[in-house]
Design an enzyme around this catalytic site. Structure first.
Site, PDB file in Angstrom:
ATOM      1  N   HIS A 113       0.883  -1.181   0.063  1.00 12.81           N
ATOM      2  CA  HIS A 113      -0.054  -0.115  -0.023  1.00 12.81           C
ATOM      3  C   HIS A 113       1.102   1.544   0.068  1.00 12.81           C
ATOM      4  O   HIS A 113       0.486   2.307  -0.446  1.00 12.81           O
ATOM      5  CB  HIS A 113      -0.975  -0.017   1.209  1.00 12.81           C
TER       6      HIS A 113
ATOM      7  N   ASP B  93      -4.565  -5.837  -8.132  1.00  6.83           N
ATOM      8  CA  ASP B  93      -4.708  -5.287  -6.925  1.00  6.83           C
ATOM      9  C   ASP B  93      -5.185  -3.932  -7.001  1.00  6.83           C
ATOM     10  O   ASP B  93      -4.938  -3.337  -8.140  1.00  6.83           O
ATOM     11  CB  ASP B  93      -3.433  -5.549  -6.156  1.00  6.83           C
TER      12      ASP B  93
END
Length: 985
Positions: free
Chosen positions: A238, A311
Site C-alpha cells: 500500500h 490489486d
C-alpha cells in the site's frame, strides 16, 4: 403493456436480482441445454454463451473496455459521492463496483441506486476476508484467517466460506475478494500476517481450497490473492513496492501451492499483487502489470482460465511510478480482466482504446477480457444459482465457536496447571485491556473469582503494587488486544511488566487474546507463570471459549500454524485434557434440531398458562454439553419477577441425593461409611435398644426398611391452631435459635424430640418398597458426627466448593438477597406466611433448615453440574472426589425387579412404563424428584443430564397439575426424541 415497457420491466427485475433485493428463489431456471467448455475454467451452457455473445455484440469498443473497470464506492460517504459514482456507471458504463465502508442498510440502497443506472448489471465486489464486517459497521465478523488456519479443520473452513458467501449473496455482493492465499513466510510481514492461514504451504493450500469451495458453493465468486505470493515480504505494498526474492523453484514449491489448490477447487478469480519478483520477471515490472507473470505463470503454468484481477490500482506500490491512466492501461494490457480501484476511468478507457487503434493491443484481447466479465455476470446475476437461506445464525455461531476452540493453543503448562480442576482455591483474575467482559462472565459461571480489571499494563502495574497479592492463590492473567499488526507490540504494550508482580510461588496462567507473534522475542517468564495460552483474537466468542477451556470443559488440541520463534515453531502445541466440567454449547454441536427442542417451550407455555407453576428453569446437557439452559415465567403469578437462570429454587427431596447421598458416597470413599452398616452403628445414641438399631443403611436408603412414610411433626407443636410458645419464639436467643420462617425460631434442641418420635413409631415389619423421608433425619446426624461439622458445612467443603457450585446451599438467606430466591407455598396451617427463603418442608424447617431429606436450594445449572460430576463417576479431571466404583454402586438398582431404587437414587421402572421418567431413558438412569416441583435425571448410557426446577407449590401445595399434565416427562421425551433423531442421521 407495449414491448418496450415489457423489456424495461424485465431488465429492472434482473437488476433487483443482481442486487440481492429479490431472492434467487424467484428467478426461473433456464432450460437445460448442452454444456461446452470455454477458455474459462468451468463449464458453461449454450444459453450462457448465447447471452454473453449477444451482450458483447451490443457494446462499443469503449463499452467493452469499461466492463473491466471496478470502481471504489463508499455507501456512507453521502449523496454527493454516490451521485459521482452513479455518473460513472451511467456515462462511463463501468462494469462493476467494489464497496468499502458503510452499513447494511445504506449499502443495499446504494447497490440498488447503482444497478438501476447500469445498462448491464454491475458486478459488485467487496473485500470481506472476515465477512462483510470488514467493511460494514455493526455486523458480526468471522475469525481472521490466522485463527482459522490454527484451527486447521477443513470442514469448518469450508462452512465459514459458505456463510461468508451467503451473507454477501443476501446483500447483493457477487464477488468476495477472499481468501488470502499468501503463505506467511515472514513474521515481520506488515501487510499479510494475521490475514494468512499460516506459514506451512500445504496447510495454507488446504485451507485456501476449503474456503474457496465454501464461498463458491454460496453462489459468490471467490478471489484468491495475492498472486504470485505476498507472504515473504517486509514492506507494505500500500506504501511501496515490495520485493520477493524467491527462486522459481521456491515460488513453485511454496507460494504457488495455495493458488494451484484454489484453482483446482474452482475459484473463479485470482488477484495479482503489486510485487517485484525478479525470478519471474527480471525487468522489475510489478507483477500486477507483468504479462510474463500473468500469462506465463498464472495462465499457462497454473492453468487458470478465470478472471484475473489487479490489486487496487491506487496503491503506492504502482500509483506513484505510473500515472492514473497509464497504470490501468498497463494492468489491462498485462492480462487483468478487472481493473480494481482505478482513479481516472474516462482517461484510462481512452488510453486503452488508443492502444487498440494503434495496434499495440488487439481487439481480440479486449473481447476476451469483456467475455470473462460477462460470463461472471451471467453466472451470479442473470442465472443466479439457488442458495439455501435458512436462518444462518445458529450454525454461524457454532462454526465460529468451534474455530476458536480448535485454534486455542497451549505453549506452556508446567505441573499440569491447566485446566483448573478443584475450584475450592482462591482464584484471582487480572484482566488487562478493553472488551474483556465475555471472559470474565464465563469464568464466573464456573467459580467464585476475585477480579481486577485494568485498561493498560501501566495502570495494572501502578495499582497492583499497592495490593498484597495472595501467594497461595491461583492466578489468571488475561491480556486483550484489538490490534493484529506489529505496531505498539501488537497492541499489548509493556504487558510483561505485570508478570513481575506475581508472588514467586504462585500458580499463574497467562492468556493472550491477540496476535501470538507478540511472543517472538519472549522465551523467559517469571517462575509463577506455569501456563501460557494463545487465543489469537479478542472477540467475545474467543474469550467465552477460552474461559471454558481454562475450566476444563473441553480438550485443548491446537497447534501453531506459524512459527513464533525457535522455541515455539509451526506445529507446536501442548495437548490438554478437559476435566469433565459442563460445556456451554448449543444443539447444533450434537446435530440436534433446534426446531424440535422448541417443543419444550410449547410444553412449558401451556403449563404456565394452566397455572401448573408460575415459572421454571430447565437445563439439558448431552455428552457433557449444555444444549438447553432456559428460564421461563415468573417467581409468582401476581407481581412476580421474571425468572432468570440465576434464580434459586428450593429443590426439596432432591436434597437426598444432592446432599445426603453425595455426602455418604464421599464418606465411603474415605472408608468412613458402608451401606451394610446398621443404624445402631451409625447413630447409636438415638436408636440403641430400639428395633431401629438393626436396620441396615442399604434398606433405609432403598426405602424397604419398614419406616412409616411421613410424620407431621409440626402438628405436635401446635396449640389451638397456633404455634406452642414453649417450642417457638418470635426472637432469636440462646434457646430458640433455629429459624423456621420469618420471625419464628424453634428450640435449639427440639430436633431430639423429633428423632425420639421417629423411633417410637413402630416399623411395619415388611421388607417391601415404601417411600419414607424419616431415615434421613438419622443420616443427617451421622454425617455431622463422623465429619465433625454440620451437614451443610461438610457437603459445601467436600463437594460444592471443589465443583465451584455457587448457588447450591442450605440456608440461602445467609448468602443471597431474598429477591433471588423463588418463593414456595403460602403456608396457611403451620407458619401462616409466604415461605420465601426458608425450606418448604415443615420437618426440615423444624431442624433449622439443614436436614438430610430437604433444605437444599440451587439453580438448575448448579444441579446439572453436580449430576454431571456423578455422570463422570465422581471425578474432577484425574482427581477422585468420589471413587468410581462407589458411584456405580449407589446409582445401580439394588433389588430389581421388586424395588427399582438405587442407594438413595430413584430409578426408572423396570419396564420403563408408568414411572417417574419417560419410556425412552436407559435403565441405568438415576436421579430424584422434589415435592416443590423439581426433578433431575442423569442417563449414563445416553449421556443425558436433565434438570427441571419449579415452584409448583405456589401458592398452594395441593396443586398437582404439573403431574397431571406430565410436564416433566413430556419435556424429557422431547429431549430424547431430538437426540435419537440426530443419531439416526
Amino acid at each position: 403493456m407495449n414491448r418496450k415497457t415489457i423489456r424495461k420491466t424485465a431488465f429492472q427485475f434482473l437488476l433487483l436480482v443482481g442486487s440481492g433485493l429479490i431472492t434467487s428463489a424467484l428467478v426461473m431456471k433456464t432450460a437445460s441445454k448442452p454444456v461446452k467448455k470455454t477458455k474459462m475454467s468451468y463449464a458453461v451452457s449454450a444459453d450462457e454463451d448465447q447471452w454473453v455473445e449477444a451482450e458483447l455484440a451490443k457494446l462499443s469498443l469503449e463499452d467493452r473496455i469499461a466492463q473491466s473497470f471496478m470502481v471504489a464506492c463508499w455507501s456512507n460517504k453521502g449523496k454527493g459521492h454516490l451521485a459521482e459514482t452513479e455518473t460513472l456507471v451511467r456515462e462511463q458504463k463501468i462494469g462493476g463496483l467494489i464497496f468499502f465502508q458503510g452499513e447494511k442498510e445504506n449499502l443495499q440502497e446504494a447497490i440498488q441506486q447503482m444497478q438501476s443506472a447500469a445498462k448491464i448489471p454491475l458486478l459488485i465486489g467487496m473485500d470481506a476476508e472476515w465477512g462483510v464486517a470488514m467493511r460494514l459497521s455493526g455486523e458480526p465478523r468471522f475469525p481472521y484467517q490466522q485463527a482459522i488456519g490454527a484451527a486447521n479443520d477443513l470442514k469448518l473452513t469450508e462452512k465459514i466460506g459458505y456463510h461468508m458467501g451467503v451473507e454477501c449473496n443476501m446483500l447483493g455482493i457477487h464477488m468476495n475478494f477472499s481468501p488470502v492465499a499468501d503463505v506467511n513466510l515472514n513474521p515481520k510481514n506488515p501487510v499479510i500476517g494475521f490475514r494468512s492461514f499460516g506459514s506451512d504451504p500445504k496447510t495454507v493450500a488446504g485451507q485456501t481450497a476449503a474456503m474457496v469451495r465454501g464461498i463458491e458453493d454460496a453462489g459468490v465468486i471467490s478471489c484468491v490473492k495475492h498472486f504470485p505470493g505476498h507472504g515473504d515480504t517486509d514492506k507494505d505494498s500500500h506504501l511501496e513496492l515490495p520485493t520477493v526474492s524467491h527462486s522459481i523453484s521456491e515460488f513453485e514449491s511454496k507460494d504457488f501451492l495455495p493458488f494451484k489448490s484454489a484453482i483446482e477447487a474452482g475459484t473463479r478469480s485470482v488477484m495479482v499483487a503489486h510485487l517485484n519478483v525478479p525470478a519471474l520477471d527480471p525487468s522489475g515490472t510489478p507483477s500486477s502489470l507483468s504479462k510474463l507473470v500473468i500469462e506465463t505463470y498464472l495462465r499457462k503454468k497454473l492453468g487458470f482460465k478465470g478472471l484475473v484481477i489487479s490489486d487496487a490500482l491506487n496503491m503506492k506500490a504502482v500509483s506513484e511510478k505510473y500515472g492514473k491512466s497509464e497504470v490501468a492501461a498497463k494492468a489491462y494490457d498485462a492480462g487483468c480482466d478487472i481493473l480494481l480501484f482505478p482513479e481516472n476511468v474516462k482517461d484510462a478507457v481512452e488510453l486503452i482504446k488508443t492502444k487498440v487503434e494503434k495496434g499495440s493491443l488487439s481487439k481480440d484481447e479486449v473481447n476476451e477480457h469483456c467475455r470473462r466479465v460477462l460470463h461472471a455476470k451471467y453466472q451470479v446475476i442473470i442465472h443466479k444459482p439457488m442458495v439455501k437461506r435458512n436462518d444462518p445464525a445458529p450454525e454461524r455461531k457454532l462454526i465460529i465457536n468451534q474455530t476458536y476452540e480448535k485454534a486455542l493453543v497451549c505453549l506452556k503448562n508446567d505441573q499440569e496447571n491447566l485446566p483448573i480442576d478443584r475450584l475450592d482455591k482462591k482464584i484471582i483474575r487480572i484482566g488487562i485491556g478493553t472488551h474483556t467482559s465475555a471472559f470474565r462472565d464465563r469464568l464466573n459461571d464456573y467459580a467464585k473469582i476475585t477480579h481486577y480489571k485494568y485498561y493498560t499494563p501501566e495502570e495494572a502495574v501502578k495499582h497492583l503494587r499497592e495490593i498484597k497479592l495472595n501467594p497461595d492463590a491461583v492466578y489468571i492473567l488475561d491480556f486483550h488486544s484489538d490490534a493484529q499488526r506489529a505496531r505498539n507490540n501488537y497492541g499489548f504494550s509493556s504487558w510483561k511488566k505485570v508478570l513481575d508482580l506475581l508472588p514467586e510461588n504462585a500458580y499463574a496462567s497467562v492468556i493472550l487474546f491477540g496476535n501470538p507473534l507478540v511472543l517472538q522475542t519472549e522465551t523467559e517468564f517469571p517462575k509463577a507463570v506455569k501456563s501460557i495460552l494463545c487465543a489469537y483474537e479478542n472477540t467475545a466468542a474467543a474469550q467465552e471459549r477460552t474461559a471454558q477451556a481454562v475450566m476444563g470443559a473441553f480438550d485443548i488440541t491446537g497447534k501453531l500454524a506459524i512459527e513464533i520463534n525457535n522455541q515455539w515453531k509451526e506445529g507446536f502445541g501442548m495437548q490438554l485434557k478437559g476435566n469433565g466440567r459442563l460445556k456451554y454449547s448449543q444443539p447444533e454441536e450434537l446435530g440436534l434440531n433446534p426446531a424440535k427442542l422448541q417443543e419444550v417451550d410449547d410444553i412449558v407455555a401451556k403449563a404456565i398458562e394452566a397455572k401448573a407453576f408460575p415459572g421454571c428453569q430447565i437445563v439439558v446437557a448431552i455428552d457433557g454439553k449444555i444444549i438447553l439452559q432456559k428460564a421461563y415465567g415468573k417467581t409468582m403469578y401476581e407481581n412476580g419477577d421474571s425468572i432468570t437462570n440465576e434464580h434459586i429454587y428450593d429443590i426439596a427431596s432432591i436434597t437426598k441425593i444432592a446432599s445426603s447421598i453425595t455426602a455418604l458416597m464421599r464418606l465411603k470413599t474415605l472408608n468412613k461409611f458402608d451401606v451394610n452398616m446398621k443404624l445402631g452403628e451409625l447413630t447409636p445414641e438415638y436408636v440403641e435398644g430400639t428395633e431401629y438399631a438393626d436396620l441396615k443403611a442399604i434398606d433405609l436408603l432403598t426405602h424397604q426398611a419398614g419406616l412409616t412414610p411421613w410424620i407431621a411433626f409440626y402438628k405436635r407443636t401446635m396449640k389451638d391452631g397456633n404455634l406452642d410458645p414453649e417450642i417457638y419464639s418470635g426472637k432469636d436467643n440462646g434457646i430458640y435459635k433455629r429459624a423456621v420462617a420469618d420471625n419464628i425460631w424453634i428450640r435449639d434442641d427440639y430436633w431430639k424430640t423429633m428423632l425420639k418420635i421417629i423411633v417410637e413409631t413402630p416399623l411395619s415389619g415388611k421388607k417391601s418398597y415404601e417411600y419414607s423421608d424419616l431415615s434421613y433425619y438419622f443420616f443427617n446426624k451421622f454425617i455431622e458426627r463422623v465429619s465433625g461439622m454440620g451437614q451443610n458445612e461438610f457437603v459445601d467443603k467436600e463437594i460444592y466448593q471443589p465443583l465451584g457450585l455457587q448457588t447450591m446451599t442450605y440456608l440461602p438467606l445467609e448468602k443471597f438477597d431474598r429477591k433471588r430466591i423463588v418463593p414456595t407455598e403460602v403456608d396457611k396451617d403451620f407458619r401462616k406466611q409466604l415461605i420465601h427463603g426458608y425450606v418448604h418442608d415443615p420437618g426440615a424447617a423444624m431442624m433449622g433448615g439443614v436436614a438430610g431429606h430437604a433444605g437444599l436450594f440451587s439453580n438448575a445449572t448448579d444441579l446439572a453440574a453436580l449430576m454431571q460430576f456423578l455422570l463422570n463417576k465422581g471425578q474432577i479431571g484425574d482427581q477422585s472426589v468420589i471413587k468410581k466404583e462407589v458411584v456405580d454402586q449407589f446409582t445401580a438398582c439394588q433389588f430389581c425387579p421388586g424395588n427399582r431404587r438405587g442407594i438413595g437414587f430413584d430409578k426408572p421402572t423396570v419396564d420403563l412404563k408408568n414411572g417417574p421418567t419417560c419410556d425412552l431413558v436407559s435403565p441405568s438412569t438415576f436421579g430424584h424428584s422434589g415435592f416443590t416441583g423439581t426433578i433431575t435425571w442423569a442417563d449414563p448410557e445416553n449421556k443425558v443430564n436433565f434438570v427441571f426446577l419449579s415452584n409448583r407449590v405456589y401458592p398452594d401445595a395441593d396443586n398437582w397439575k404439573i403431574t397431571k399434565m406430565s410436564v416433566r416427562t413430556e419435556i424429557q421425551r422431547v429431549i430424547y426424541e431430538a437426540l435419537f433423531e440426530a443419531r439416526r442421521k
